[in-house]
Design a protein around this motif. Structure first.
Motif, PDB file in Angstrom:
ATOM      1  N   TYR A  34      -4.650 -24.888   3.817  1.00  0.00           N
ATOM      2  CA  TYR A  34      -4.903 -24.741   2.312  1.00  0.00           C
ATOM      3  C   TYR A  34      -6.527 -24.221   2.325  1.00  0.00           C
ATOM      4  N   HIS A  35      -7.491 -24.529   3.127  1.00  0.00           N
ATOM      5  CA  HIS A  35      -8.654 -23.933   3.252  1.00  0.00           C
ATOM      6  C   HIS A  35      -8.521 -22.313   3.392  1.00  0.00           C
ATOM      7  N   LEU A  36      -7.812 -21.861   4.156  1.00  0.00           N
ATOM      8  CA  LEU A  36      -7.525 -20.547   4.595  1.00  0.00           C
ATOM      9  C   LEU A  36      -7.178 -19.843   3.117  1.00  0.00           C
ATOM     10  N   LEU A  37      -6.358 -20.508   2.356  1.00  0.00           N
ATOM     11  CA  LEU A  37      -5.928 -19.652   1.238  1.00  0.00           C
ATOM     12  C   LEU A  37      -7.088 -19.801   0.084  1.00  0.00           C
ATOM     13  N   ALA A  38      -7.724 -20.899   0.134  1.00  0.00           N
ATOM     14  CA  ALA A  38      -8.751 -21.113  -0.838  1.00  0.00           C
ATOM     15  C   ALA A  38      -9.924 -20.005  -0.587  1.00  0.00           C
ATOM     16  N   ARG A  39     -10.255 -19.934   0.606  1.00  0.00           N
ATOM     17  CA  ARG A  39     -11.093 -18.784   1.060  1.00  0.00           C
ATOM     18  C   ARG A  39     -10.752 -17.600   0.552  1.00  0.00           C
ATOM     19  N   ALA A  40      -9.583 -17.201   1.020  1.00  0.00           N
ATOM     20  CA  ALA A  40      -9.037 -15.719   0.432  1.00  0.00           C
ATOM     21  C   ALA A  40      -9.241 -15.594  -0.977  1.00  0.00           C
ATOM     22  N   ALA A  41      -8.725 -16.864  -1.906  1.00  0.00           N
ATOM     23  CA  ALA A  41      -9.024 -16.560  -3.362  1.00  0.00           C
ATOM     24  C   ALA A  41     -10.293 -16.649  -3.846  1.00  0.00           C
ATOM     25  N   ASN A  42     -11.222 -17.096  -3.052  1.00  0.00           N
ATOM     26  CA  ASN A  42     -12.721 -16.969  -3.508  1.00  0.00           C
ATOM     27  C   ASN A  42     -12.981 -15.584  -3.065  1.00  0.00           C
ATOM     28  N   LEU A  43     -12.859 -15.202  -1.980  1.00  0.00           N
ATOM     29  CA  LEU A  43     -13.408 -13.891  -1.496  1.00  0.00           C
ATOM     30  C   LEU A  43     -12.686 -12.517  -2.281  1.00  0.00           C
ATOM     31  N   TRP A  44     -11.493 -12.703  -2.293  1.00  0.00           N
ATOM     32  CA  TRP A  44     -10.647 -11.611  -2.930  1.00  0.00           C
ATOM     33  C   TRP A  44      -9.618 -12.023  -4.196  1.00  0.00           C
ATOM     34  N   PRO A  45     -10.221 -12.704  -5.412  1.00  0.00           N
ATOM     35  CA  PRO A  45      -9.373 -13.232  -6.160  1.00  0.00           C
ATOM     36  C   PRO A  45      -8.394 -12.373  -6.816  1.00  0.00           C
ATOM     37  N   ASP A  46      -8.925 -10.828  -6.899  1.00  0.00           N
ATOM     38  CA  ASP A  46      -8.125 -10.074  -7.805  1.00  0.00           C
ATOM     39  C   ASP A  46      -6.980  -8.953  -6.737  1.00  0.00           C
ATOM     40  N   ARG A  47      -7.384  -9.259  -5.577  1.00  0.00           N
ATOM     41  CA  ARG A  47      -6.719  -8.498  -4.700  1.00  0.00           C
ATOM     42  C   ARG A  47      -5.254  -8.873  -4.354  1.00  0.00           C
ATOM     43  N   THR A  48      -4.082  -8.225  -4.435  1.00  0.00           N
ATOM     44  CA  THR A  48      -2.774  -8.532  -4.285  1.00  0.00           C
ATOM     45  C   THR A  48      -2.296  -9.185  -2.962  1.00  0.00           C
ATOM     46  N   ALA A  49      -2.040 -10.325  -3.165  1.00  0.00           N
ATOM     47  CA  ALA A  49      -1.594 -11.237  -1.840  1.00  0.00           C
ATOM     48  C   ALA A  49      -0.208 -11.019  -1.469  1.00  0.00           C
ATOM     49  N   LEU A  50       0.482 -11.077  -2.522  1.00  0.00           N
ATOM     50  CA  LEU A  50       2.258 -10.853  -2.388  1.00  0.00           C
ATOM     51  C   LEU A  50       2.746  -9.893  -3.034  1.00  0.00           C
ATOM     52  N   THR A  51       3.626  -9.197  -2.668  1.00  0.00           N
ATOM     53  CA  THR A  51       4.631  -8.307  -3.454  1.00  0.00           C
ATOM     54  C   THR A  51       5.998  -8.620  -2.939  1.00  0.00           C
ATOM     55  N   VAL A  52       6.839  -9.476  -3.957  1.00  0.00           N
ATOM     56  CA  VAL A  52       8.034  -9.731  -3.492  1.00  0.00           C
ATOM     57  C   VAL A  52       9.268  -9.065  -4.112  1.00  0.00           C
ATOM     58  N   LEU A  53      10.034  -8.523  -3.369  1.00  0.00           N
ATOM     59  CA  LEU A  53      11.003  -7.585  -3.729  1.00  0.00           C
ATOM     60  C   LEU A  53      12.187  -8.570  -4.103  1.00  0.00           C
ATOM     61  N   PRO A  54      12.961  -8.485  -5.254  1.00  0.00           N
ATOM     62  CA  PRO A  54      14.135  -9.164  -5.632  1.00  0.00           C
ATOM     63  C   PRO A  54      15.469  -8.936  -4.787  1.00  0.00           C
ATOM     64  N   GLY A  55      15.288  -7.794  -4.106  1.00  0.00           N
ATOM     65  CA  GLY A  55      16.371  -7.564  -3.170  1.00  0.00           C
ATOM     66  C   GLY A  55      16.194  -5.994  -2.820  1.00  0.00           C
ATOM     67  N   ALA A  56      16.707  -5.762  -1.807  1.00  0.00           N
ATOM     68  CA  ALA A  56      16.378  -4.258  -1.381  1.00  0.00           C
ATOM     69  C   ALA A  56      16.940  -2.988  -2.340  1.00  0.00           C
ATOM     70  N   ALA A  57      18.055  -3.450  -3.172  1.00  0.00           N
ATOM     71  CA  ALA A  57      18.522  -2.514  -3.958  1.00  0.00           C
ATOM     72  C   ALA A  57      17.731  -2.213  -5.357  1.00  0.00           C
ATOM     73  N   ARG A  58      16.900  -3.352  -5.623  1.00  0.00           N
ATOM     74  CA  ARG A  58      15.776  -3.569  -6.706  1.00  0.00           C
ATOM     75  C   ARG A  58      14.467  -3.709  -6.188  1.00  0.00           C
TER      76      ARG A  58
END
Length: 625
Positions: A34-58
């Motif tokens: 939890y503190h790991l995630l909170a640290r990342a959000a504090n240091l890089w709030p606007d940086r993309t953390a996740l890009t999740v694909l709906p599926g390989a075809a999309r």
């Protein structure tokens, strides 16, 4: 804490001694995931953390989350779980293919309590046992739109009274909602809807500490149902740092993730390690590497997202090696491989096609995830890697009375690991304080008996020679041979059974079984094969063959001796592979220091290598005299 203290130079084996001059506790690591995630959000709030694909075809329709958005989503879900009565020592079961909401739910479960991921492919009986053992009364599961079969299983468990609450997940990017399923006496809701009105700014409960349990991962054992290995927050953060401390990758690197989140590699390697650096992770769709469409699109995905690293099992790289590189993949620098033996032909084919070196690693769930890594700057093809910082690995001889004797560098024995990633123990029950843990003989004075056979050289590089614990690893998926053996022993004509792994081109290895029969029994191998397939707990464990023997091999003291059966299985594979090769006089397989070695006696070697190098087996040629 300065960046150079947190991130030392680490791109060569010679860097290890210098790294360890600074104690791990002096590196300023976050207290918990939890503190790991909170640290990342504090240091890089606007940086993309996740890009999740709906599926390989999309893959061109992804869902993005910045670090600030991810933390807000996790806060909402964690606060919702807390409002449902979840406390620090309570587990949340998670059973779903990968999707954007599953990542949030897994992290939130670790904030509010303990995450207990479950493989949706397990039998309902095994799932029920894992739920009982973890004590989870809340189940996060795929909704019918995401995975109808998974939802059917979740509903069956709920109807049987295994859980009180089921929180459903939608497909990545989906907004439409099916009518909410109903189960008598069980609360059923969509997780995101249930969490929407909860606080997004902070967690309302007490945050986790380093010694608190973060997750319970099931892992194949040698008997019975899968065991639950307990990881602390300190375990996970330390292992994430060890993997993140990689000078080959920088803070702007993008990592590809496609392993299922019920597998510990998916959590530690992605997303925890990238969070420490503020790196971005691209997640494949719900089928991950099992999505056949992914391979035809993979190099385009790599170019579009400028992928720098990925992690997969050998079978994935075997398929990718056959896919024409139709894009610019110059960004790809780290291709990690583990979970099973890497065939020489797969390595050669992938590296020649892509120009990217495959870097082997070694680890196990009981040591959190990873314990050894390889380097592109110092290639040792006969090793799975050098021990990671602050972990110690040695080979020991374990006597019949359980006594350990340390072996010298280069001597083969059972591998043992110590350090901050060694797990807290297996869950054997619960009391008023939460899960009750026991090492079950795997922990000795702070050292973990891995059950793997190998040697450690003077530079800390690990060389595997075999497995003492008999697990069958099919495409990176652990299969307990006891489940196959129990199914066969339930047949009235079977008096003995042993299951082992047979080398396989596509899956690394597949399960096969050997049996003995009662005197006068008249049952065919094909009928026994069908019998086992109907009774094993999961389809992946169904044996590919059943062979009837007069007796099963045993040691001098009467214990089952599976290496002899593994050798027989390897010999049969070699026989099949070389069936059309002329000049082969004899094929044998022996057990050499725990490793299975196929010996081919032949007059001409030209066609032997291409035939056998496709398989994950060790072979050598002896010229016809």
């Amino acid at each position: 804490m300065t960046a150079c203290t947190l991130w030392p130079t680490y791109d060569h084996p010679d860097d290890l001694p210098e790294i360890e001059t600074v104690p791990l506790e002096s590196r300023g690591l976050p207290t918990s995931t939890y503190h790991l995630l909170a640290r990342a959000a504090n240091l890089w709030p606007d940086r993309t953390a996740l890009t999740v694909l709906p599926g390989a075809a999309r893959w061109r329709e992804p869902v993005h989350r910045t670090y600030a958005q991810l933390l807000a989503d996790v806060h909402r879900s964690a606060n919702m779980l807390h409002a449902h009565g979840l406390r620090r020592d309570d587990a949340v079961a998670l059973m779903s293919p990968n999707c954007a909401e599953l990542i949030t739910a897994t992290l939130a479960a670790q904030v509010a309590g303990i995450a207990a991921p479950i493989n949706p492919g397990l039998s309902a009986d095994h799932m029920a046992e894992l739920l009982r053992r973890s004590g989870a009364r809340v189940l996060v599961a795929a909704g019918p739109e995401l995975d109808a079969r998974c939802w059917d299983t979740a509903r069956t468990l709920a109807e049987a009274g295994a859980v009180d609450t089921v929180l459903l997940l939608r497909p990545t990017g989906a907004t439409a909602t099916e009518p909410l399923p109903e189960v008598d006496g069980v609360e059923v809701a969509y997780l995101t809807d249930e969490a929407a009105d909860h606080d997004a700014d902070h967690f309302t409960g007490a945050p986790p500490a380093a010694h608190d349990l973060a997750a319970l991962f099931h892992t194949g054992g040698t008997t019975g149902a899968p065991k639950l290995a307990a990881h602390t927050h300190g375990n996970e953060v330390a292992n994430a740092w060890m993997l993140g401390a990689n000078s080959v990758l920088d803070d702007d690197s993008t990592i590809f993730a496609a392993l299922p989140l019920f597998h510990v590699n998916a959590l530690i390697v992605t997303p925890l390690a990238p969070m420490l650096r503020g790196q971005s992770v691209v997640w494949a769709g719900p089928l991950g590497y099992r999505d056949a469409t992914l391979y035809g699109e993979f190099w385009q995905i790599a170019e579009h997202h400028r992928l720098a690293a990925m992690s997969a099992v050998p079978t994935v790289y075997a398929v990718l090696a056959q896919c024409p590189v139709d894009a610019d993949i110059s960004s790809l620098r780290v291709c990690m491989v583990g979970a099973s033996m890497l065939p020489a032909a797969v390595r050669a084919s992938f590296e020649s096609r892509t120009g990217v070196r495959l870097l082997e690693g070694y680890g196990l769930t009981e040591a959190t995830c990873a314990s050894a890594r390889s380097f592109p700057t110092a290639v040792r093809p006969d090793a799975v890697g050098q021990r990671l910082p602050y972990q110690q690995i040695k080979a020991v001889r374990i006597d019949e009375d359980g006594r350990w004797t340390d072996l010298s560098p280069g001597e083969v024995g059972t591998l043992a690991i110590s350090g901050p990633t060694v797990f807290a123990g297996y869950v054997i029950g619960r009391d008023v304080s939460g899960p009750v843990l026991d090492g079950l003989g795997k922990l000795v004075d702070g050292w973990l008996d891995t059950g793997d056979l190998g040697r450690v050289d003077s530079d800390g590089f690990v060389h595997l020679t075999g497995r003492a614990k008999d697990l069958i690893i099919r495409g990176g998926h652990n299969i307990d041979p006891a489940a196959i053996e129990d199914a066969l022993l339930a047949h009235e004509d079977v008096t003995g059974a042993a299951a082992v792994g047979r080398p396989d081109i596509h899956a690394g290895e597949v399960p096969v079984a050997y049996v003995t029969l009662a005197r006068g029994a008249d049952v065919s191998e094909d009928k026994l094969l069908a019998w086992a397939a109907e009774r094993v707990p999961e389809a992946a464990a169904a044996p590919k063959s059943v062979t009837v023997l007069d007796v099963l091999p045993v040691t001098d003291v009467g214990k089952p001796y599976k290496p002899a059966l593994r050798a027989d299985a390897a010999r049969r594979v070699a026989d099949h592979a070389l069936a059309g090769v002329t000049g082969v006089d004899r094929i044998d397989a022996i057990v050499d220091d725990g490793a299975i070695v196929v010996t081919v006696t032949a007059a001409d070697s030209a066609a032997i290598g291409p035939a056998l190098d496709r398989y994950p087996l060790v072979w050598r040629l002896e010229a016809t005299s």
